[in-house]
Write a protein that holds these residues in place. Structure first.
Motif, mmCIF file in Angstrom:
data_model
loop_
_atom_site.group_PDB
_atom_site.id
_atom_site.type_symbol
_atom_site.label_atom_id
_atom_site.label_comp_id
_atom_site.label_asym_id
_atom_site.label_seq_id
_atom_site.Cartn_x
_atom_site.Cartn_y
_atom_site.Cartn_z
ATOM 1 N N PHE A 179 0.840 -1.192 0.000
ATOM 2 C CA PHE A 179 0.000 0.000 0.000
ATOM 3 C C PHE A 179 0.879 1.247 0.000
ATOM 4 C CE2 PHE A 179 -2.354 3.334 2.242
ATOM 5 C CZ PHE A 179 -3.463 3.408 1.413
ATOM 6 N N GLY A 180 1.911 1.226 0.845
ATOM 7 C CA GLY A 180 2.810 2.374 0.938
ATOM 8 C C GLY A 180 3.465 2.662 -0.403
ATOM 9 N N GLY A 181 3.943 1.601 -1.049
ATOM 10 C CA GLY A 181 4.611 1.750 -2.342
ATOM 11 C C GLY A 181 3.689 2.383 -3.365
ATOM 12 N N VAL A 182 2.485 1.837 -3.460
ATOM 13 C CA VAL A 182 1.537 2.348 -4.451
ATOM 14 C C VAL A 182 1.150 3.788 -4.132
ATOM 15 C CG1 VAL A 182 -0.727 2.007 -5.501
ATOM 16 C CG2 VAL A 182 0.677 0.037 -4.932
ATOM 17 N N LEU A 183 0.972 4.047 -2.828
ATOM 18 C CA LEU A 183 0.598 5.399 -2.405
ATOM 19 C C LEU A 183 1.706 6.393 -2.768
ATOM 20 C CD1 LEU A 183 -1.591 6.997 -0.855
ATOM 21 C CD2 LEU A 183 -0.183 6.732 1.179
ATOM 22 N N TYR A 184 2.969 5.968 -2.570
ATOM 23 C CA TYR A 184 4.109 6.827 -2.884
ATOM 24 C C TYR A 184 4.099 7.178 -4.381
ATOM 25 C CZ TYR A 184 8.961 8.261 -3.541
ATOM 26 O OH TYR A 184 10.082 8.948 -3.886
ATOM 27 N N LEU A 185 3.914 6.146 -5.208
ATOM 28 C CA LEU A 185 3.868 6.367 -6.662
ATOM 29 C C LEU A 185 2.722 7.314 -7.009
ATOM 30 C CD1 LEU A 185 4.489 2.816 -8.163
ATOM 31 C CD2 LEU A 185 6.050 4.765 -8.106
ATOM 32 N N PHE A 186 1.589 7.115 -6.341
ATOM 33 C CA PHE A 186 0.403 7.915 -6.630
ATOM 34 C C PHE A 186 0.644 9.382 -6.285
ATOM 35 C CE2 PHE A 186 -3.847 9.553 -5.478
ATOM 36 C CZ PHE A 186 -4.445 9.401 -6.714
ATOM 37 N N ILE A 187 1.298 9.604 -5.133
ATOM 38 C CA ILE A 187 1.575 10.993 -4.727
ATOM 39 C C ILE A 187 2.528 11.646 -5.724
ATOM 40 C CG2 ILE A 187 2.684 12.421 -2.959
ATOM 41 C CD1 ILE A 187 1.511 10.434 -0.902
ATOM 42 N N LEU A 188 3.554 10.887 -6.137
ATOM 43 C CA LEU A 188 4.489 11.387 -7.156
ATOM 44 C C LEU A 188 3.714 11.765 -8.412
ATOM 45 C CD1 LEU A 188 7.681 9.133 -7.133
ATOM 46 C CD2 LEU A 188 7.420 11.493 -6.340
#
Lengths: 274, 295
Positions: free
Chosen positions: B266-275
């Motif tokens: 979840f963290g990984g995907v969220l990070y990509l999404f914020i980027l």
């Protein structure tokens, strides 16, 4: 000592309807096994609900342990009574056998650490120890009823009321429950059992029989006395228990079997082993 | 009546079965949110969905969820799929203008390839959701789920929400589903033996047949509930009183592993999404495979 005493109890479901229980009085002594027997609609199941306070009588008084049952002390007095109902499905509350036995314990606020022992102990007593994690849909009617008995007994009641507990079971289930009741009685002589039934065989096992007819007490006495009179039984559309029937018919054939208490003794008279 | 197989609990003893239901519920929500992130770059969204699909298939293998059930339940979804296709493909959408055209009806109306991609993507997401919920429901007893719900609802007690009563109602409803299904079957057979035909006939006839099933079913359910409430009261149940609990949910080492793993995803995907939302083009496909996907 009187465990249960009913004084002149009358009850109707609504004001306009006729009374289903009419001026019923009786006493049940501590440690005795009393059967209330009667035909459908004789008001016997209503009686069980009155004694445990699920219904309130129109008239009369109910005493549990010589204490008058009122709306104030009903919850307290109810703790002394375990009730097993007729329909095995409609009293299975938990998701599994262990959860169902635990339901009553949870209500009594028994600490969790003590529950496991109590559940194992009572499941073993009714022979359900191998089914603890089974769901009700995977149990037979007789097994569910045994779980219900375990659930009632786990709360340490002084009185156990069986409200037609065997009437929806097959013959095997019936005889299993009968055996279980007799065994319970042996292990715990202080337990008062009030069995409401229309099975004469079951009533024959008890110490005292009360016959209800149309809401009134028609007869009271020892099973041997109540069930020996064929005419009266027929007038109440009740059958004779098998052993009484057999004795009665053999006596008519001039066999001397008055003192016989069970099938084996009768067989001994008919075909002496020596 | 026995064709209600979707996501039914299967009593195996796998890693997932042993997880705390509260934890499983939380992970489910985390992953559902993760599935629904959409990126500006098409290939990234698609790649992530594919990765999720592989992950969920692995999860299903670990939890011994039957794949057959998934196909069966998808079979019953063909209507939804056609509905989605019609909506996405035939309803004009300004966002597709300028993308490759599949079929040009006239100068105002055309069907675009992108609408097919979009629709396929939605269906893929639905399949992903299916897989996830399948894993949850077939590894968790319904009753354990109610315990988890009750636990999550505990804070609502502050605003006087009847948390315990709700959970008890829910658990009794679950407990009686098989009983009522049996009853339904029995009533159906009884009515069929009296000449009611549940299978054939027009709408009116079918409606009449259903009525002859519903009314006895309701009557018996109400009778049951009355007896049940008597039985509960006889055993000292008081909804307002405090009760102890036999079932205890425990958070073990397995739960720690599972939540860390799900949290990392979840963290990984969220990070990509914020980027992605802050303006960076996430060319995940290119970064990993070093080639341009071409769309």
């Amino acid at each position: 000592m009187n465990k249960i005493e009913l004084k002149n109890i009358s009850f109707s479901y609504s004001k306009d309807e006729t009374e289903v229980v009419k001026h019923v009085s009786f006493k049940v002594h501590e440690g005795s096994y009393v059967s209330i027997i009667g035909h459908n609609g004789s008001g016997k199941s209503t009686l069980a609900r009155l004694i445990i306070g699920l219904l309130a009588p129109n008239d009369g008084e109910i005493y549990i342990d010589d204490e008058l049952l009122t709306s104030k002390n009903v919850r307290k007095l109810r703790q002394k009574i375990g009730l097993v109902f007729q329909n095995p499905d409609n009293q299975f509350i938990g998701a599994t056998v262990e959860d169902d036995i635990a339901f009553g314990l949870e209500n009594r606020r028994i600490p969790r650490k003590d529950m496991q022992d109590i559940i194992n102990n009572y499941a073993k007593r009714v022979g359900m120890e191998d089914f603890l994690t089974k769901e009700p849909s995977r149990l037979s009617g007789g097994q569910k009823q045994r779980v219900a008995i375990a659930g009632a007994l786990s709360l340490n009641p002084e009185i156990l009321i069986l409200d037609e507990a065997t009437s929806m079971l097959d013959p095997k289930g019936k005889s299993d429950i009968r055996e279980l009741i007799n065994e319970m009685k042996k292990n715990n002589p202080n337990l008062t059992i009030l069995s409401i039934t229309h099975d004469v065989e079951e009533a024959y096992d008890s110490d005292e029989v009360i016959v209800l007819n149309k809401g009134e007490v028609a007869f009271k006495g020892k099973p041997q006395d109540v069930f020996s009179n064929r005419k009266i039984l027929e007038s109440l559309s009740l059958e004779m228990p098998f052993i009484m029937d057999l004795k009665d018919k053999l006596a008519n054939q001039d066999f001397k079997i008055d003192k016989c208490q069970n099938i084996d003794e009768i067989a001994e008279v008919l075909w002496p082993s020596k | 009546m026995n064709n209600v197989t979707f996501g039914r609990y299967t009593p195996y003893n796998t890693f997932t079965h042993k997880l705390d239901p509260r934890n499983k519920l939380f992970i489910l929500i985390l992953l559902i949110v993760a599935i629904f992130f959409q990126f500006h770059v098409w290939s990234t969204t698609l790649l992530l969905s594919g990765a999720f699909l592989i992950l969920f298939i692995l999860m299903m293998l670990i939890s011994r969820v039957s794949f057959l059930n998934i196909f069966k339940s998808l079979k019953s979804m063909w209507f939804l799929i056609i509905f989605l296709l019609v909506i996405y493909v035939f309803i004009p959408n300004k966002a597709y203008e300028g993308t490759p055209i599949c079929y040009q009806f006239n100068e105002h109306y055309a069907i675009y390839w992108a609408s097919f991609y979009q629709c396929g993507y939605i269906i893929l997401r639905i399949i992903l959701l299916f897989c996830l919920t399948m894993v949850l429901t077939s590894t968790t007893k319904p009753m354990d789920l109610t315990y988890a719900f009750e636990w999550y609802m505990t804070p609502l007690k502050l605003i006087r929400f009847p948390v315990h009563e709700t959970a008890m109602t829910l658990s009794i409803a679950l407990r009686f589903i098989p009983t009522l299904l049996d009853e339904t079957e029995r009533i159906m057979k009884a009515q069929e033996s009296r000449g009611v035909d549940f299978g054939r006939g027009g709408l009116g006839k079918k409606f009449k047949a259903i009525i002859s099933l519903i009314i006895p079913l309701f009557v018996s359910a109400i009778q049951r509930s009355e007896e049940l409430s008597d039985a509960m009261e006889a055993r000292g149940y008081d909804p307002r009183a405090k009760r102890t609990k036999y079932r205890k949910l425990t958070f073990g080492w397995r739960d720690a592993i599972a939540i860390l793993f799900a949290g990392a995803i979840f963290g990984g995907v969220l990070y990509l999404f914020i980027l992605d939302r802050t303006g960076t083009q996430i060319e995940l496909f290119q970064w990993i495979f070093k080639v341009n996907p071409g769309f």
